[in-house]
Motif scaffolding. Structure first.
Motif, PDB file in Angstrom:
ATOM      1  N   GLU A   5      39.529  47.254  46.919  1.00  0.00           N
ATOM      2  CA  GLU A   5      39.434  45.791  46.977  1.00  0.00           C
ATOM      3  C   GLU A   5      37.990  45.366  47.259  1.00  0.00           C
ATOM      4  N   LEU A   8      36.056  45.831  44.049  1.00  0.00           N
ATOM      5  CA  LEU A   8      36.378  44.764  43.095  1.00  0.00           C
ATOM      6  C   LEU A   8      35.716  43.439  43.495  1.00  0.00           C
ATOM      7  N   GLU A   9      35.722  43.140  44.764  1.00  0.00           N
ATOM      8  CA  GLU A   9      35.070  41.915  45.255  1.00  0.00           C
ATOM      9  C   GLU A   9      33.560  41.958  44.973  1.00  0.00           C
ATOM     10  N   LEU A  11      32.087  43.711  42.646  1.00  0.00           N
ATOM     11  CA  LEU A  11      31.898  43.612  41.201  1.00  0.00           C
ATOM     12  C   LEU A  11      32.007  42.163  40.722  1.00  0.00           C
ATOM     13  N   SER A  12      32.947  41.406  41.254  1.00  0.00           N
ATOM     14  CA  SER A  12      33.090  40.011  40.838  1.00  0.00           C
ATOM     15  C   SER A  12      31.884  39.186  41.289  1.00  0.00           C
ATOM     16  N   LYS A  13      31.336  39.466  42.463  1.00  0.00           N
ATOM     17  CA  LYS A  13      30.118  38.782  42.914  1.00  0.00           C
ATOM     18  C   LYS A  13      28.944  39.129  41.998  1.00  0.00           C
ATOM     19  N   GLN A  15      29.116  40.002  38.876  1.00  0.00           N
ATOM     20  CA  GLN A  15      29.303  39.346  37.593  1.00  0.00           C
ATOM     21  C   GLN A  15      28.833  37.888  37.671  1.00  0.00           C
ATOM     22  N   GLY A  16      29.120  37.229  38.788  1.00  0.00           N
ATOM     23  CA  GLY A  16      28.649  35.852  38.992  1.00  0.00           C
ATOM     24  C   GLY A  16      27.128  35.798  39.029  1.00  0.00           C
ATOM     25  N   ASP A  17      26.525  36.765  39.713  1.00  0.00           N
ATOM     26  CA  ASP A  17      25.052  36.826  39.781  1.00  0.00           C
ATOM     27  C   ASP A  17      24.460  37.083  38.405  1.00  0.00           C
TER      28      ASP A  17
END
Length: 98
Positions: A5, A8-9, A11-13, A15-17
């Protein structure tokens, strides 16, 4: 929260960057294109106008007073100045004598 988790968190940050970085790069690219167009259209035309004006001035100077003629006139002026000084000195000496 387990490791998966957290990963994944993260990775999502990331992707936003990355999306933000891509946006910024696109903005920089657009500004770069506008700058390039400005340089090609406006600046190069102005430089060409300056060059043309400079060439015209040089041509006019050559037609108005060629360098050789200016040198001759300078020599004549030196001669005239010397003659005027001599005459002035003689006149001053004559006035003293009276």
């Amino acid at each position: 929260m387990n490791n998966e988790e957290k990963i994944l968190e993260m990775l999502s940050k990331m992707q936003g960057d990355i999306a933000g970085i891509k946006e910024t790069l696109e903005e920089v690219d657009q500004r770069s294109i506008r700058t390039q167009v400005l340089l090609e259209a406006d600046i190069s035309d102005k430089i060409q106008l300056l060059f043309d004006g400079h060439s015209t001035i040089i041509e006019m100077m050559d037609r108005l007073a060629p360098k050789e003629r200016v040198e001759v006139l300078e020599d004549e002026i030196i001669t005239l100045k010397t003659a005027v000084k001599m005459i002035s000195n003689r006149l001053a000496a004559l006035e003293k004598a009276q």
